[in-house]
Design a protein around this motif. Structure first.
Motif, PDB file in Angstrom:
ATOM      1  N   THR A 210       8.225  -4.904   3.766  1.00 35.67           N
ATOM      2  CA  THR A 210       6.892  -4.772   3.688  1.00 35.67           C
ATOM      3  C   THR A 210       6.444  -3.618   2.781  1.00 35.67           C
ATOM      4  O   THR A 210       5.665  -3.871   1.856  1.00 35.67           O
ATOM      5  CB  THR A 210       6.066  -4.468   4.876  1.00 35.67           C
ATOM      6  OG1 THR A 210       6.150  -5.611   6.210  1.00 35.67           O
ATOM      7  CG2 THR A 210       4.580  -4.377   4.916  1.00 35.67           C
ATOM      8  N   GLU A 211       7.111  -2.407   2.669  1.00 34.26           N
ATOM      9  CA  GLU A 211       6.820  -1.366   1.713  1.00 34.26           C
ATOM     10  C   GLU A 211       6.975  -1.924   0.242  1.00 34.26           C
ATOM     11  O   GLU A 211       6.489  -1.571  -0.396  1.00 34.26           O
ATOM     12  CB  GLU A 211       7.708  -0.136   2.019  1.00 34.26           C
ATOM     13  CG  GLU A 211       7.308   1.121   1.390  1.00 34.26           C
ATOM     14  CD  GLU A 211       8.267   2.217   1.708  1.00 34.26           C
ATOM     15  OE1 GLU A 211       8.271   3.078   0.901  1.00 34.26           O
ATOM     16  OE2 GLU A 211       9.011   2.082   2.755  1.00 34.26           O
ATOM     17  N   GLN A 214       4.461  -4.389  -0.915  1.00 31.40           N
ATOM     18  CA  GLN A 214       3.434  -3.540  -1.004  1.00 31.40           C
ATOM     19  C   GLN A 214       3.551  -3.047  -2.541  1.00 31.40           C
ATOM     20  O   GLN A 214       2.598  -3.020  -3.148  1.00 31.40           O
ATOM     21  CB  GLN A 214       3.082  -2.737  -0.095  1.00 31.40           C
ATOM     22  CG  GLN A 214       1.701  -2.326   0.100  1.00 31.40           C
ATOM     23  CD  GLN A 214       0.356  -3.161  -0.273  1.00 31.40           C
ATOM     24  OE1 GLN A 214       0.730  -4.274   0.440  1.00 31.40           O
ATOM     25  NE2 GLN A 214      -0.616  -2.820  -0.824  1.00 31.40           N
ATOM     26  N   LYS A 215       4.541  -2.481  -2.889  1.00 33.10           N
ATOM     27  CA  LYS A 215       4.932  -1.558  -4.255  1.00 33.10           C
ATOM     28  C   LYS A 215       4.603  -2.699  -5.288  1.00 33.10           C
ATOM     29  O   LYS A 215       3.993  -2.352  -6.234  1.00 33.10           O
ATOM     30  CB  LYS A 215       6.033  -0.880  -4.021  1.00 33.10           C
ATOM     31  CG  LYS A 215       5.960   0.358  -3.023  1.00 33.10           C
ATOM     32  CD  LYS A 215       7.416   1.229  -3.207  1.00 33.10           C
ATOM     33  CE  LYS A 215       7.186   2.398  -2.318  1.00 33.10           C
ATOM     34  NZ  LYS A 215       8.466   3.163  -2.247  1.00 33.10           N
ATOM     35  N   LEU A 217       3.050  -5.452  -5.358  1.00 34.89           N
ATOM     36  CA  LEU A 217       1.615  -5.743  -5.364  1.00 34.89           C
ATOM     37  C   LEU A 217       0.812  -4.846  -5.898  1.00 34.89           C
ATOM     38  O   LEU A 217      -0.403  -5.041  -6.444  1.00 34.89           O
ATOM     39  CB  LEU A 217       1.237  -6.616  -4.214  1.00 34.89           C
ATOM     40  CG  LEU A 217       1.816  -7.814  -3.569  1.00 34.89           C
ATOM     41  CD1 LEU A 217       1.422  -8.160  -2.464  1.00 34.89           C
ATOM     42  CD2 LEU A 217       1.634  -8.936  -4.732  1.00 34.89           C
ATOM     43  N   LEU A 218       1.027  -3.568  -5.690  1.00 36.10           N
ATOM     44  CA  LEU A 218       0.280  -2.624  -6.242  1.00 36.10           C
ATOM     45  C   LEU A 218       0.380  -2.461  -7.946  1.00 36.10           C
ATOM     46  O   LEU A 218      -0.832  -2.081  -8.360  1.00 36.10           O
ATOM     47  CB  LEU A 218       0.690  -0.994  -5.678  1.00 36.10           C
ATOM     48  CG  LEU A 218       0.336  -0.900  -4.301  1.00 36.10           C
ATOM     49  CD1 LEU A 218       0.967   0.344  -3.611  1.00 36.10           C
ATOM     50  CD2 LEU A 218      -1.367  -0.670  -4.102  1.00 36.10           C
ATOM     51  N   GLN A 221      -1.389  -7.143  -8.619  1.00 36.27           N
ATOM     52  CA  GLN A 221      -1.809  -7.834  -7.221  1.00 36.27           C
ATOM     53  C   GLN A 221      -1.695  -9.473  -7.354  1.00 36.27           C
ATOM     54  O   GLN A 221      -2.067 -10.079  -6.362  1.00 36.27           O
ATOM     55  CB  GLN A 221      -3.345  -7.357  -7.001  1.00 36.27           C
ATOM     56  CG  GLN A 221      -4.147  -7.937  -8.173  1.00 36.27           C
ATOM     57  CD  GLN A 221      -5.558  -7.155  -7.783  1.00 36.27           C
ATOM     58  OE1 GLN A 221      -5.934  -6.969  -6.598  1.00 36.27           O
ATOM     59  NE2 GLN A 221      -6.673  -7.461  -8.654  1.00 36.27           N
ATOM     60  N   THR A 226       5.740 -12.559  -5.318  1.00 35.70           N
ATOM     61  CA  THR A 226       5.821 -11.571  -4.178  1.00 35.70           C
ATOM     62  C   THR A 226       4.933 -12.078  -3.032  1.00 35.70           C
ATOM     63  O   THR A 226       5.079 -11.730  -1.719  1.00 35.70           O
ATOM     64  CB  THR A 226       5.255 -10.167  -4.837  1.00 35.70           C
ATOM     65  OG1 THR A 226       6.221  -9.967  -5.801  1.00 35.70           O
ATOM     66  CG2 THR A 226       5.401  -9.235  -3.774  1.00 35.70           C
ATOM     67  N   ARG A 230       6.090 -12.556   0.376  1.00 34.18           N
ATOM     68  CA  ARG A 230       5.545 -11.673   1.718  1.00 34.18           C
ATOM     69  C   ARG A 230       4.854 -12.443   2.707  1.00 34.18           C
ATOM     70  O   ARG A 230       5.376 -12.444   3.783  1.00 34.18           O
ATOM     71  CB  ARG A 230       4.712 -10.641   1.073  1.00 34.18           C
ATOM     72  CG  ARG A 230       4.120  -9.781   2.041  1.00 34.18           C
ATOM     73  CD  ARG A 230       3.171  -8.733   1.325  1.00 34.18           C
ATOM     74  NE  ARG A 230       1.980  -9.237   1.045  1.00 34.18           N
ATOM     75  CZ  ARG A 230       0.900  -8.541   0.907  1.00 34.18           C
ATOM     76  NH1 ARG A 230       0.845  -7.041   1.057  1.00 34.18           N
ATOM     77  NH2 ARG A 230      -0.267  -8.858   0.456  1.00 34.18           N
ATOM     78  N   GLU A 242      -2.196 -13.130   8.563  1.00 32.04           N
ATOM     79  CA  GLU A 242      -1.874 -12.420   7.559  1.00 32.04           C
ATOM     80  C   GLU A 242      -1.083 -13.306   6.378  1.00 32.04           C
ATOM     81  O   GLU A 242      -1.262 -13.061   5.475  1.00 32.04           O
ATOM     82  CB  GLU A 242      -0.854 -11.078   7.862  1.00 32.04           C
ATOM     83  CG  GLU A 242      -1.685  -9.870   8.559  1.00 32.04           C
ATOM     84  CD  GLU A 242      -2.896  -9.420   7.725  1.00 32.04           C
ATOM     85  OE1 GLU A 242      -2.916  -9.328   6.560  1.00 32.04           O
ATOM     86  OE2 GLU A 242      -4.141  -9.443   8.522  1.00 32.04           O
ATOM     87  N   ASN A 246      -1.958 -14.409   2.233  1.00 38.02           N
ATOM     88  CA  ASN A 246      -1.054 -14.505   1.185  1.00 38.02           C
ATOM     89  C   ASN A 246      -1.010 -15.820   0.597  1.00 38.02           C
ATOM     90  O   ASN A 246      -0.871 -15.998  -0.899  1.00 38.02           O
ATOM     91  CB  ASN A 246       0.185 -14.017   1.674  1.00 38.02           C
ATOM     92  CG  ASN A 246       0.450 -12.455   1.777  1.00 38.02           C
ATOM     93  OD1 ASN A 246       0.715 -11.956   0.780  1.00 38.02           O
ATOM     94  ND2 ASN A 246       0.009 -11.861   2.857  1.00 38.02           N
TER      95      ASN A 246
END
Length: 732
Positions: A210-211, A214-215, A217-218, A221, A226, A230, A242, A246
């Motif tokens: 998950t981490e 998330q990185k 997508l930061l 986005q 991804t 995800r 959730e 996505n």
């Protein structure tokens, strides 16, 4: 697994023949990292310039070790330069790859160096070939980046998960240190974050995956790959709401993405939102492949999912006790679905369309249930978590945990009623419960937890298909790809194979037996068996070994267990696989064994209800484990046999007054423990060693009836959709 003295079947089989017979063309295990990847036509943009060629550095490392190896085979070599500073090495280890070999001794021995050289060269050559041919998902237009990704994929395919993750992490760390703010312009490192997330996902590390996602997508986005990966991870973690977010975002960016469309439809159906689910499924169905174009896996599966979704919708409010999926679904449909065949079924009559008077499943808050039902849900969550495998490749799924926890509680209550001579209502009939009814409780929960997977009884398939047999096939090693889920059992299976080879050559090649025995003493891994095949012309291309399952009902009699296959080619690629062959005759033999055990279990269970003696409880526990031992070896379901059987163990144990408090040990798989045990007694001993059985809490008697609380498909879906984490976590 059969004792050394039991009979087995050894036969000659060629490479192509073995693969064909096992249906391996349909079951090829790809690199674990690649599971769930995008279709090949979806590629990221061209990547920016890289700092180094990983293949060149790997070769440089190999040469460096060979040059710096200390004389006399002792001591440690000192790493120097930037490479050594970034990858500090322990004595006798590669600073990049850490190989383990039974013949390798520390202190820089020549044996260690030769093993390192051989394996590093092998990985180097394979990665170069993979990079040049772009034989991996998301290949780019940048050769250096392709080398980066190819090396990581080859590491994963070789079972070197930690090294692959270290490789991805190093790519990211260097980018962060060198670019910082400019990292946002480095699309290739977004792909590295994405790939790192997928690697963690396949290892079963949800938090780390998950981490990493998330990185990625930061940085972007709108990174479709991804979002897709995800979303799939969230679905298989049980976080369906959730996951849908996505997939919706993925489809906003790529409206014709079949994977996101299929998964969106699947997620909606799993949550009971059939109108949205079937709408998404229909869009996938309309995307017919062009002439000459291969249909996507989603396109091949979606017709089965749509028909099954329609069936589920029409039965949303029908009492679960009044219908039977295995009986209702057409035999040809079940047969094709279980075998993952194209939807080409003659004279098939479609399920009725959605009926307007049957509404979708609405969201239910935990607080909307009575306090005693809330307690039931929290108890189920805790029990279900005990069934999780702590093995690479198994992602925790909270939805499956709750479903199988509720299954265990329902089994407990049903078995207790049976032991007090009460009847149960199953499949439209009221009668005393049989062993299949006990397993059917778990089957219904496993089915609805993930409607994508056909959980079907194989003996309920059409007679024509059953006569041909069904194979549950698992590749342990295919070429250079190692199935990490079963690594714990390689040595155990290898030891059995060596014993069987001696028996075979003793009977068919007595003059060469001494040479074979000496050669087997040098066998420490599966690949070492390839030269042994050459000792006899009948086994030079490969062989199969059958394990035997001893009968309790008829001492001295044995049933067919696993079929282990090993074949090899001239360049050392091997196929090492196991399978169970479910035929009508084999099924009847196992059923007779299970029938006898269940009859004995019911009789002793009735005595136990009236007695408090320890001996009676221990005998009942052994019967439960023995019964499930034969179920595991039979493998009577198309999917889900392992967790279904374990939930029955947990539930039946609670009915006997014993609660399973221990977790399954890391690396252990309950089904493989049963299939590689020499008998039911050995399996019972192994299972009890980790179960940590203790007296059941009196609070279990106060729990409401699972079957009465959730009597319909709608109520089952509602409880699986409910978020219980705030309240249940407080109780832990």
């Amino acid at each position: 697994m059969a004792p050394a003295g039991s009979c087995c079947c050894c036969c000659c089989c060629c490479w192509g023949g073995a693969v064909s017979a096992a249906g391996a063309a349909q079951r090829l295990l790809v690199l674990l990292l690649l599971m769930g990847a995008l279709p090949a036509e979806l590629h990221p943009r061209a990547l920016a310039t890289e700092y180094y060629s990983p293949l060149a550095l790997l070769k440089q490392e190999l040469q460096h070790r060979q040059q710096e190896a200390p004389a006399g085979g002792g001591g440690c070599s000192t790493q120097s330069g930037d490479w050594g500073e970034q990858y500090p090495a322990e004595c006798g280890e590669s600073s990049f790859l850490n190989f383990h070999d039974p013949d390798c001794k520390p202190k820089g021995s020549s044996v260690c160096d030769s093993v390192l050289s051989l394996n590093t060269e092998k990985i180097l050559n394979q990665a170069k070939s993979v990079a040049e041919q772009k034989r991996f998902p998301f290949a780019t237009d940048n050769d250096s980046t392709n080398e980066e990704l190819a090396l990581a994929y080859v590491l994963i395919g070789s079972g070197l998960y930690d090294e692959a993750i270290r490789h991805f992490s190093t790519m990211l760390q260097e980018a962060i240190e060198s670019f910082k703010e400019a990292l946002k312009q480095k699309v290739d490192f977004i792909d590295a974050y994405k790939s790192l997330g997928q690697a963690y996902r396949e290892l079963g590390n949800f938090e780390a995956a998950t981490e990493s996602f998330q990185k990625a997508l930061l940085l972007n986005q709108n990174h479709v790959q991804t979002l897709q990966l995800r979303g799939m991870m969230l679905y298989h973690h049980g976080s369906l709401q959730e996951a849908i977010k996505n997939f919706k975002r993925c489809l906003q960016l790529e409206p014709y993405n079949e994977v996101c469309q299929y998964m969106k439809g699947l997620s909606h159906v799993a949550m009971g939102q059939f109108y949205e689910g079937i709408k998404a499924q229909t869009k996938v169905m309309l995307n017919d492949p062009l002439p000459g174009q291969k249909a996507s896996p989603e396109y091949l599966k979606v017709k089965y999912l749509r028909e099954y979704s329609r069936y589920l919708h029409s039965h949303l409010d029908t009492p679960l006790t009044e219908y039977n999926i295995d009986v209702d679904l057409p035999g040809s449909f079940k047969d094709h679905w279980a075998k993952n065949l194209p939807f080409l079924i003659e004279d098939y009559e479609e399920q009725p369309g959605l009926q307007p008077h049957i509404k979708d499943v609405l969201h239910q808050n935990l607080e909307g249930y009575k306090p005693e039902v809330q307690e039931l849900i929290c108890t189920a969550d805790r029990l279900g978590s005990l069934m999780q495998y702590e093995t690479p490749g198994f992602l925790p799924n909270t939805r499956i945990h709750r479903a199988m926890g509720l299954a265990a509680l329902e089994v407990m209550q049903a078995v207790q009623r049976t032991w007090t001579n009460s009847k149960v209502r199953m499949n439209g009939k009221t009668r005393l419960m049989q062993w299949r009814d006990m397993f059917d409780i778990a089957v219904k929960w496993r089915r609805i937890a993930d409607p994508d997977q056909p959980v079907l009884w194989l003996d309920q398939m059409p007679a024509r298909s059953l006569s041909r047999g069904f194979n549950n096939h698992i590749n342990l090693i295919r070429g250079q790809v190692i199935n990490m889920r079963y690594l714990e059992y390689f040595e155990k299976i290898l030891h059995f194979i060596k014993d069987r080879i001696l028996v075979y050559h003793g009977a068919n090649n007595p003059k060469g037996l001494l040479d074979v025995r000496e050669a087997l003493e040098k066998v420490h891994k599966v690949e070492d068996l390839l030269p042994i095949m050459k000792f006899n012309t009948k086994t030079k291309d490969g062989f199969t070994v059958n394990t035997k399952v001893p009968s309790l009902r008829d001492p001295g009699k044995e049933y067919d267990g696993l079929t282990i296959t090993i074949t090899g080619d001239k360049v050392g690629n091997i196929l090492f696989s196991v399978e169970t062959q479910t035929t009508e005759e084999r099924t009847q033999l196992y059923h007779a064994e299970i029938d006898a055990l269940y009859k004995d279990l019911t009789a002793k269970g009735k005595v136990l209800i009236l007695s408090s003696e320890f001996g009676e409880a221990d005998a009942v526990c052994n019967l439960i484990l023995s019964l499930v031992y034969y179920f595991y070896n039979l493998m009577p379901l198309s999917r889900g046999s392992s967790v279904i059987a374990y939930s029955v163990i947990v539930g039946a144990m609670m009915a006997s007054g014993k609660e399973v408090a221990g977790k399954i040990p890391k690396g252990k798989l309950v089904d493989f423990e049963a299939m590689t045990a020499p008998g039911s007694e050995a399996f019972s001993k192994i299972a009890k060693s980790w179960m940590n059985l203790k007296s059941i809490s009196p609070s279990y008697k106060m729990l409401p009836s699972v079957s009465e609380t959730f009597p319909t498909l709608r109520s089952m879906i509602e409880v699986l959709n409910t978020d219980s984490s705030p309240r249940c976590l407080k109780k832990l």
